[in-house]
Design a protein around this motif. Structure first.
Motif, PDB file in Angstrom:
ATOM      1  N   VAL A 111       0.774  -1.100   0.044  1.00 58.15           N
ATOM      2  CA  VAL A 111       0.064   0.235   0.749  1.00 58.15           C
ATOM      3  C   VAL A 111       0.601   1.142  -0.136  1.00 58.15           C
ATOM      4  CG1 VAL A 111      -1.581  -1.090   1.467  1.00 58.15           C
ATOM      5  CG2 VAL A 111      -0.303   0.228   2.732  1.00 58.15           C
ATOM      6  N   MET A 112       0.563   2.434  -0.503  1.00 59.56           N
ATOM      7  CA  MET A 112       0.698   3.158  -0.943  1.00 59.56           C
ATOM      8  C   MET A 112      -0.167   5.129  -0.231  1.00 59.56           C
ATOM      9  SD  MET A 112       3.632   5.069  -3.065  1.00 59.56           S
ATOM     10  CE  MET A 112       2.022   5.106  -4.518  1.00 59.56           C
ATOM     11  N   ASP A 113       0.416   5.651   0.658  1.00 60.10           N
ATOM     12  CA  ASP A 113      -0.749   7.233   0.682  1.00 60.10           C
ATOM     13  C   ASP A 113      -0.940   7.479  -0.353  1.00 60.10           C
ATOM     14  OD1 ASP A 113      -1.182   6.146   3.381  1.00 60.10           O
ATOM     15  OD2 ASP A 113      -0.206   7.419   4.058  1.00 60.10           O
ATOM     16  N   GLU A 114      -2.384   7.819  -0.625  1.00 58.43           N
ATOM     17  CA  GLU A 114      -2.892   8.558  -1.283  1.00 58.43           C
ATOM     18  C   GLU A 114      -3.409   9.674  -1.514  1.00 58.43           C
ATOM     19  OE1 GLU A 114      -5.282   8.122  -6.201  1.00 58.43           O
ATOM     20  OE2 GLU A 114      -5.710   6.924  -4.980  1.00 58.43           O
ATOM     21  N   LYS A 158     -10.401  17.576  -2.766  1.00 56.66           N
ATOM     22  CA  LYS A 158     -11.747  18.265  -2.974  1.00 56.66           C
ATOM     23  C   LYS A 158     -11.757  19.741  -3.017  1.00 56.66           C
ATOM     24  CE  LYS A 158     -15.979  16.462  -4.730  1.00 56.66           C
ATOM     25  NZ  LYS A 158     -16.683  15.218  -4.631  1.00 56.66           N
ATOM     26  N   ASP A 159     -12.582  20.429  -3.039  1.00 57.79           N
ATOM     27  CA  ASP A 159     -12.625  21.732  -2.375  1.00 57.79           C
ATOM     28  C   ASP A 159     -12.025  22.592  -0.999  1.00 57.79           C
ATOM     29  OD1 ASP A 159     -14.830  21.273  -3.944  1.00 57.79           O
ATOM     30  OD2 ASP A 159     -16.221  20.596  -2.309  1.00 57.79           O
ATOM     31  N   GLY A 160     -10.593  21.965  -1.794  1.00 55.99           N
ATOM     32  CA  GLY A 160      -9.951  22.893  -0.574  1.00 55.99           C
ATOM     33  C   GLY A 160      -9.756  22.065   0.490  1.00 55.99           C
ATOM     34  N   GLU A 161      -9.906  20.474   0.987  1.00 57.14           N
ATOM     35  CA  GLU A 161      -9.857  19.644   1.512  1.00 57.14           C
ATOM     36  C   GLU A 161      -8.608  18.905   1.140  1.00 57.14           C
ATOM     37  OE1 GLU A 161     -12.606  18.383   3.848  1.00 57.14           O
ATOM     38  OE2 GLU A 161     -13.694  20.543   4.516  1.00 57.14           O
ATOM     39  N   LYS A 162      -7.849  17.774   1.826  1.00 58.45           N
ATOM     40  CA  LYS A 162      -7.017  17.094   0.935  1.00 58.45           C
ATOM     41  C   LYS A 162      -7.488  16.100   2.696  1.00 58.45           C
ATOM     42  CE  LYS A 162      -2.714  19.117   0.056  1.00 58.45           C
ATOM     43  NZ  LYS A 162      -1.712  20.373   0.931  1.00 58.45           N
ATOM     44  N   THR A 163      -7.564  15.007   0.958  1.00 60.81           N
ATOM     45  CA  THR A 163      -7.662  12.987   2.074  1.00 60.81           C
ATOM     46  C   THR A 163      -7.024  12.750   2.038  1.00 60.81           C
ATOM     47  OG1 THR A 163     -10.286  13.945   1.654  1.00 60.81           O
ATOM     48  CG2 THR A 163      -9.441  11.735   1.716  1.00 60.81           C
ATOM     49  N   THR A 164      -6.669  11.973   2.937  1.00 64.96           N
ATOM     50  CA  THR A 164      -5.655  10.805   2.333  1.00 64.96           C
ATOM     51  C   THR A 164      -6.367   9.419   2.966  1.00 64.96           C
ATOM     52  OG1 THR A 164      -3.755  12.355   3.469  1.00 64.96           O
ATOM     53  CG2 THR A 164      -3.451   9.994   3.339  1.00 64.96           C
TER      54      THR A 164
END
Length: 623
Positions: free
Chosen positions: A208-211, A215-221
């Motif tokens: 696995v690797m974090d991606e 979206k709308d200025g919010e970062k999601t990992t």
């Protein structure tokens, strides 16, 4: 405990120098090796937990994580596998004993330029491939059931490493690569994805690797799984591409070449199991130095139970790599249960049959490829003649031989030998020695050539043990050309025996080290030869046993004289004129010593032999 600095062993320094400065092409294989090590660590803790569930510590979310950090210029490969104690870190990452380094160095020197990187995993030194891309490598690890303190190992690969205690809350290992300036490509997520799919797509645990998405200025990992995790052996054979087979083979064997042939099938019925195994194209570099082990990886419903299950593959097929997955064995199966389980017997019979059939097909259809395989692994295959009585004739059909009647370098089979036997020949004859070329000139072949009969020429050390075990082939007995009375000899006329009887008696008295002295029709050009009795020990076997430290002295053999040879006739005439002539004893010694040399052995007293020859030269020159 404070940090401790330790030195690498000398051979390991050489290895690291070679990796850093020479094995620079194809360096992307470092990721394959580190992921493979991480997968092995996970498998190990899962297997140990079958008997001791406490080792899991509730940490069963099995995965291997890749974490690139462009700012720090580091690449980290983490796992939650077995981990290591402080002493294990020192033993495994700092010494030669665990790595096969010396053999790697020798093979790398002997290999073609640029072939080195393919050897790295094969020789068990895969961890050190990290130094192809990293200036410094840091390892943080903790084993199961140990305190929260872990162990930190750091080295720049220049000759020393440091070890110190650090806090690590979870079991497992983090390998942190501080990348070189020209290795920045390995921080690119796209590059890492492609390498995982290329080399490690079949690893059963998720890589696995974090991606990070925005979206709308919010970062999601989110965690992205990079490998398909599709066990190749569970897929339909028609769906698997040749390069997928080849990559899986390289992964489990650490061989840098694709396999000679792939065997993939599913058995159904009372016992259900799936098999995927490979025969190497040639003998791997590591084959002669690594600890000899046989067996396939044993899975039970995709859970790795045993790395090498000897019960599903006999020792003489130890060059075969692969997996077998059974749905009928329990997950907590032990080695003791395996040894008594009839399912394993069924699987072994099936695997052996399919491997031998595949080799036979290769020999019949793609002979040159089979010949290259046989050149390196034929001697190992011959071991089956002494171990696998049920398949002895199948193995015999796979053997290749040089023979007295075939041109040098060409090979024949037992079937071809039998087909070409002249009328009246009832046995298959063979001759064993250290090297085929001297065997071609051996006096033992003379009578066979005179009758148009062929003799198989064998030079593998195993031949002395394997061929007698075969005994016969297609109803034809195998007979050593240098043992017993010559099977091709005609009866010597009674009057000839009578004429030579006094000389034969004199030679017997002079040569107490011989079992007997007799006339023979075995020879057409040579004067004398030494032969073992029918069930006696041959000279070649004695030499082999001596090298193995099991020599028990030289046995007595029979000196056979050619009554048609001018030298033997001259000796008879000399003896008939003057039985007390001291030259008779000298000639007896010379006939015996030339026969010793012809059989490939050393004369007991070379100085005395030289003196006898010089005396003859001086006497002849004075005439």
């Amino acid at each position: 405990m404070p940090a401790e600095t330790l030195e690498f062993k000398a051979e390991l320094k050489q290895l690291l120098r070679l990796i850093t400065h020479s094995l620079y092409s194809d360096r992307e294989i470092f990721l394959r090796e580190l992921i493979s090590n991480a997968s092995d660590a996970v498998n190990k803790v899962r297997f140990d937990a079958l008997a001791n569930a406490d080792k899991l510590e509730g940490n069963t979310d099995w995965k291997i994580k890749i974490a690139p950090d462009k700012e720090a210029k580091t690449l980290t490969i983490s796992d939650n596998g077995i981990g290591m104690t402080r002493q294990e870190v020192i033993d495994h990452l700092g010494t030669v004993a665990q790595s096969g380094t010396r053999a790697f160095l020798e093979a790398a020197k002997a290999s073609a330029q640029g072939a080195g990187p393919g050897l790295i995993g094969q020789f068990g030194v895969g961890f050190y491939s990290a130094f192809m891309v990293a200036d410094t490598v840091t390892v943080v690890t903790r084993g199961p059931g140990t305190p929260a303190d872990g162990t930190k190992w750091v080295s720049d690969g220049q000759g020393a490493f440091t070890v110190e205690a650090v806090e690590k809350p979870g079991r497992g290992t983090d390998v942190i690569l501080h990348l070189k300036e020209d290795a920045a490509e390995f921080l690119d997520p796209w590059k890492l994805r492609s390498l995982v799919r290329k080399f490690s797509d079949f690893i059963e645990h998720p890589v696995v690797m974090d991606e990070v998405t925005e979206k709308d200025g919010e970062k999601t990992t989110t965690e992205e799984t990079l490998n398909s995790r599709k066990a190749v052996w569970l897929r339909n054979k028609a769906e698997v591409k040749p390069d997928e087979y080849a990559e899986f083979y390289k992964q489990i064997s650490h061989d840098s070449d694709p396999p000679l042939t792939t065997i993939h099938y599913a058995a159904e019925g009372n016992t259900e199991f799936k098999v995927l195994c490979f025969v190497p194209a040639k003998k791997p570099f590591s084959f002669d130095w690594e600890e000899p082990k046989a067996g396939l990886r044993l899975y039970v419903q995709r859970v790795l139970i045993m790395e090498r299950c000897e019960e599903v593959l006999p020792f003489y097929l130890r060059f075969v790599k692969g997996v077998v997955d059974s749905a009928d064995l329990p997950l907590n199966v032990s080695r003791e249960i395996l040894q008594q389980n009839p399912i394993l017997t069924t699987i072994q019979k099936s695997v052996v049959k399919n491997v031998l059939d595949a080799l036979a097909g290769m020999k019949n259809v793609e002979f040159e490829k089979y010949r290259e395989f046989y050149a390196g692994l034929g001697p190992v295959l011959k071991e089956g003649l002494t171990r696998d009585f049920m398949n002895r004739e199948k193995i015999a059909d796979l053997l290749l031989f040089e023979s007295a009647n075939t041109p040098a370098g060409q090979l024949t089979t037992l079937a071809e030998y039998v087909e070409k036997m002249p009328e009246g020949q009832t046995d298959i004859f063979y001759l064993i020695g250290e090297d085929v070329e001297p065997l071609r000139r051996s006096p033992y072949l003379e009578a066979f050539r005179a009758k148009g009969q062929d003799v198989l020429l064998l030079s593998d050390p195993i031949d002395e043990f394997a061929l007698p075990q075969l005994g016969e082939y297609k109803g034809k007995k195998l007979h050593a050309a240098d043992r017993g009375a010559a099977p091709t000899a005609d009866d010597i006329p009674a009057d000839v025996k009578e004429q030579f009887a006094p000389l034969v008696a004199a030679f017997k008295a002079t040569l107490p080290e011989t079992a007997d002295v007799r006339l023979t029709k075995r020879l057409t050009e040579s004067a004398a030869v030494l032969v073992a009795e029918e069930h006696g020990t041959s000279a070649h076997m004695e030499r082999l046993m001596e090298r193995m430290g099991r020599g028990e002295g030289k046995g007595k053999r029979v000196l056979e004289l050619n009554p048609d040879h001018p030298a033997v006739q001259a000796a008879r005439e000399l003896h008939s004129k003057s039985a007390d002539d001291p030259r008779v004893a000298v000639y007896a010694r010379l006939f015996h010593e030339q026969a010793v040399i012809a059989e490939g052995s050393k004369v007991a007293d070379p100085t005395a032999l030289a003196a006898r020859v010089n005396e003859l030269i001086a006497r002849d020159a004075a005439r």
